[in-house]
Design an enzyme around this catalytic site. Sequence first.
Site, PDB file in Angstrom:
ATOM      1  N   GLU A   1       3.526  -3.507   6.016  1.00  0.00           N
ATOM      2  CA  GLU A   1       3.113  -2.602   6.040  1.00  0.00           C
ATOM      3  C   GLU A   1       2.420  -1.850   7.088  1.00  0.00           C
ATOM      4  O   GLU A   1       1.190  -0.364   7.693  1.00  0.00           O
ATOM      5  CB  GLU A   1       1.206  -2.583   5.901  1.00  0.00           C
TER       6      GLU A   1
ATOM      7  N   SER B   1       0.482  -4.981  -0.228  1.00  0.00           N
ATOM      8  CA  SER B   1       1.278  -3.173  -0.794  1.00  0.00           C
ATOM      9  C   SER B   1       3.179  -3.280  -1.288  1.00  0.00           C
ATOM     10  O   SER B   1       3.318  -2.534  -1.307  1.00  0.00           O
ATOM     11  CB  SER B   1       1.554  -2.649   0.539  1.00  0.00           C
TER      12      SER B   1
ATOM     13  N   SER C   1      -8.548   7.126   2.152  1.00  0.00           N
ATOM     14  CA  SER C   1      -8.148   5.509   1.291  1.00  0.00           C
ATOM     15  C   SER C   1      -9.864   5.491   0.220  1.00  0.00           C
ATOM     16  O   SER C   1     -10.191   5.961   0.882  1.00  0.00           O
ATOM     17  CB  SER C   1      -7.901   4.145   1.761  1.00  0.00           C
TER      18      SER C   1
END
Length: 368
Positions: free
Chosen positions: A13, A177, A311
Site C-alpha cells: 500500500e 487494500s 478518501s
Amino acid sequence: MKLYVIYGGKNAEHEVSVKSAFSILQHIYYDYYTVIPVYITREGSWFRGTEVESRDSIQSKAELVDLKQKQPFSFNELLEGESVAFPVLHGPNGEDGTVQGLFETLDIPYVGSGVLASAIGMDKLISKSVFKEAGLSVLPYKEVKLRDWKVSQQDVCEALETYLDYPMYVKPVNQGSSVGITRALNSEELTEAIELAFNYDYRIVVEKGVPVREIEVAILGNEDVHTSVPGELVKQKPFYAYEDKYLNQKVVREIPAKISAELTKKMRKMAADAFEAINGSGISRADFFLTEDGEVYINEVNTFPGFTSNSMYPKVWAKTGIPYADLIEEVIQLGLRRHKDKYKLSTEVTTEDDSIEMESINAELDTK
Ligand SMILES: Nc1ncnc2c1ncn2[C@@H]1O[C@H](COP(=O)(O)OP(=O)(O)O)[C@@H](O)[C@H]1O
Ligand SMILES: [Mg+2]
C-alpha cells in the site's frame, strides 16, 4: 514542535500512503509546527527531506519520493526537542503496531492507534474474535493453516465446503487494500485462491461471500469516541481489486449513505463498540456489510484508513462537520493527548517493601 510526517513503507500500500501524505502536507497548520517529511522506501529504508515550509511547498507526489537534500533518517533526531510522529502508513509494517511500537519505545507521541489496536485491526482473524466477544455480528469464516494445506489440499477444501457456501472470499490474514484476496466460485478457484493468498501470509481466512452493500463509518477520539455519518462505497461489481479501489478511482461514494435513520444509528453504535473492543485511539474507520434483508455485519476496522482529501475517512468527516485541515489538527492533538495521559499513570513497578523482597529473592537465586 517538530511534526514528522512518515509515509511510503515496505508493503503493497506504499502508493496510497504517498498519496495520503501529499494531501496531508497540503493542509497542515504550518504555523504550529516545523514539518519534516520522512519517506520509507519499498525496501524499508528511512529518509528525511528538508523542512516543508508551507501548504504549497510540495507541488507533486514525485517530490515526496525524490526528496530534496534526501538523507538517511536518524531516530535520535526524534529525541531532540519536542517531536510528534504522524505515521501515514497503511498495511503491514505501518498500520499493524510495528511502527507504533517503535515510537512507544522511544517515548515519542504519535498520531493514531497504539500497538494493540493496530495489531488487532490488521489481523483479520483476531479482530473477528474480538468483535464477536463484543457482541458484534461477523460473517461465517474459517481459518486455513499452511501446515494443514501442505498435508492435504483436498481435506482443507472439503472442510471449507461443508461449512461455507460459494462464493467464498479467501484472504491473507495480514494484508489490506484487497491484496491477495480472491472471490472463489468453485473448488478449483478455491484451491487457486488459497495458493495465491499463501504468497502473502502463512495464515488465511476464508469467509462466506454475501451480496452486500458496503457502508463505512469514521471514528475519531480517544476515550470520547465520536462517529461520523456513514458513507457507502457503491459498487458496479462484487469485488474491487486494489487498482480499482485506490488507483483507478472506479469507486463511487455516497455520503451520507442512503440508509434508514435506524440503521445509521445502529452502525454508528457498532463502529464505536468495535473501536473500543480493539482498544482504538485517535482514528479508525469501521467497515460494514449490509445484506439485502437488512442484516449488518462488521467486516473490519482500519486503524489508519486512506487519508487523501478524497478518501472516505475525510469525506465523511467533512459531511459530519469537520473540514479536512481541522481533522488533521485534531488527530495530531489526540496523539499528543494520549501521550500526556500515559504520564499520569503510575510507572512504579515495585513498592519499597517489594523491592526488599526482590533483593532477597535475587540473593537466593545467586546462591543457587
Ligand atoms: N465475505 C464477503 N462477502 C462479500 N464481499 C466481500 C467479503 N469479504 C470481502 N468482500 C469484498 O472484498 C473487499 C476487500 O475485503 P476486505 O476484507 O475489506 O479486505 P481489505 O483489508 O483488503 O480491505 C471488500 O471491500 C468487499 O468488497
Ligand atoms: Mg476493506
